[in-house]
Design a protein around this motif. Sequence first.
Motif, PDB file in Angstrom:
ATOM      1  N   PRO A  93       0.841  -1.203   0.000  1.00 20.83           N
ATOM      2  CA  PRO A  93       0.000   0.000   0.000  1.00 20.83           C
ATOM      3  C   PRO A  93       0.877   1.254   0.000  1.00 20.83           C
ATOM      4  O   PRO A  93       1.961   1.265   0.591  1.00 20.83           O
ATOM      5  CB  PRO A  93      -0.784  -0.116   1.314  1.00 20.83           C
ATOM      6  N   GLN A  94       0.406   2.305  -0.642  1.00 18.87           N
ATOM      7  CA  GLN A  94       1.214   3.514  -0.778  1.00 18.87           C
ATOM      8  C   GLN A  94       1.601   4.106   0.574  1.00 18.87           C
ATOM      9  O   GLN A  94       2.762   4.445   0.808  1.00 18.87           O
ATOM     10  CB  GLN A  94       0.454   4.550  -1.605  1.00 18.87           C
ATOM     11  N   SER A  95       0.642   4.222   1.487  1.00 16.56           N
ATOM     12  CA  SER A  95       0.940   4.841   2.776  1.00 16.56           C
ATOM     13  C   SER A  95       1.950   4.018   3.563  1.00 16.56           C
ATOM     14  O   SER A  95       2.888   4.560   4.156  1.00 16.56           O
ATOM     15  CB  SER A  95      -0.346   5.015   3.587  1.00 16.56           C
ATOM     16  N   GLU A 122       0.541   0.470  -4.369  1.00 15.42           N
ATOM     17  CA  GLU A 122      -0.833   0.435  -4.887  1.00 15.42           C
ATOM     18  C   GLU A 122      -1.766   0.150  -3.714  1.00 15.42           C
ATOM     19  O   GLU A 122      -1.610  -0.867  -3.027  1.00 15.42           O
ATOM     20  CB  GLU A 122      -0.960  -0.655  -5.945  1.00 15.42           C
ATOM     21  N   ASP A 123      -2.720   1.041  -3.456  1.00 12.37           N
ATOM     22  CA  ASP A 123      -3.606   0.863  -2.308  1.00 12.37           C
ATOM     23  C   ASP A 123      -4.636  -0.242  -2.513  1.00 12.37           C
ATOM     24  O   ASP A 123      -5.063  -0.874  -1.556  1.00 12.37           O
ATOM     25  CB  ASP A 123      -4.311   2.178  -1.976  1.00 12.37           C
ATOM     26  N   TYR A 187     -12.168   7.138   4.816  1.00 13.59           N
ATOM     27  CA  TYR A 187     -11.241   6.492   3.886  1.00 13.59           C
ATOM     28  C   TYR A 187     -12.040   5.641   2.912  1.00 13.59           C
ATOM     29  O   TYR A 187     -12.746   4.708   3.316  1.00 13.59           O
ATOM     30  CB  TYR A 187     -10.258   5.646   4.685  1.00 13.59           C
ATOM     31  N   SER A 217      -6.705   7.971   0.013  1.00 18.61           N
ATOM     32  CA  SER A 217      -5.315   7.864   0.472  1.00 18.61           C
ATOM     33  C   SER A 217      -5.267   8.164   1.962  1.00 18.61           C
ATOM     34  O   SER A 217      -5.771   9.209   2.409  1.00 18.61           O
ATOM     35  CB  SER A 217      -4.413   8.850  -0.282  1.00 18.61           C
ATOM     36  N   SER A 218      -4.647   7.267   2.740  1.00 20.44           N
ATOM     37  CA  SER A 218      -4.507   7.507   4.179  1.00 20.44           C
ATOM     38  C   SER A 218      -3.633   8.712   4.464  1.00 20.44           C
ATOM     39  O   SER A 218      -3.835   9.420   5.460  1.00 20.44           O
ATOM     40  CB  SER A 218      -3.916   6.263   4.855  1.00 20.44           C
ATOM     41  N   MET A 220      -3.407  11.442   2.552  1.00 25.94           N
ATOM     42  CA  MET A 220      -4.224  12.632   2.330  1.00 25.94           C
ATOM     43  C   MET A 220      -5.241  12.796   3.456  1.00 25.94           C
ATOM     44  O   MET A 220      -5.533  13.932   3.881  1.00 25.94           O
ATOM     45  CB  MET A 220      -4.934  12.556   0.982  1.00 25.94           C
TER      46      MET A 220
END
Length: 289
Positions: A93-95, A122-123, A187, A217-218, A220
């Motif tokens: 995941p991105q975060s 990739e989320d 989210y 996005s976490s 954001m």
Amino acid sequence: MRAFCRIVERGSFARAAEDLGISPGLLSRDTKRLERHLGCTLLTRTTRRMSLTEQGRLYYEESRRLLAEVDQVEERVRAHTDRVRGRLRINAPQSFGLMVLSPLLPGFMERYPEVEVSLALEDRVIDMVEGGFDLSIRVRATLPDSSLIARRIAPVHQRLFASPAYLAAHGTPRGPEALAEHEAVSYLLADDAHHWALQGPDGAVSVPCPARLEVGSSLMLRDMLIAGQGIGALPDFISDPAEAAGQLVRVLPAFELPTRQVYAVTASRLGTDAKTLAFLDHLRERLGG
């Protein structure tokens, strides 16, 4: 133990025997020998169905736990006997990639100079086999049953936060029911983006969170909370730095969302090679798993 677990998981002596490369008759005889050795019946069998006895379920659950521990020991030994080299393809995941993997990746690269890393962020959950990944990191409460092998690396705690400015302007909720009076930031990829399943001193409570602002996005979401847009749920690997800096404040500190787990997912336990095992060990060491 492995044969018995395979019978239970496949729900059939014939299918389990095919997986193990032996005859159903031999597998049936071995199961009877196991039952004689334990002094109890593990499986009840009829012409139409097969089911576990109470003792059989206990033996199956404990066998899975013990075999997982044995596999981890063997993985660690192989990781230090095989040469660690080649390209390691990771999906995360991105975060989690930005907040957790970024700080620890340089140490891994320095430790294993012959390993090349391709890290895709990739989320959404992807098909790791189709994507050609050796390893996929997933942060979830549970994982669906599949042929993939999932290893738990570390727990992730999720809690509610808001900025000091937001709470100063709108007040601090004193209980879950008071959340309805506040703005929510949700989210989009949560299991339920419109409810918070909170665990508190008196048990679980589900709280609606109709959000004026929803983000995918976490990171954001964190930024929107810092900017005073409302109350939202964040995992600890994102909230900890912002909370320590005074940018976010815990809301309803006696409550939190269900704990998630960091899972490292591979396509096959037997096919896991030295570079993947080395990265798994590096993750466990750094995350305390």
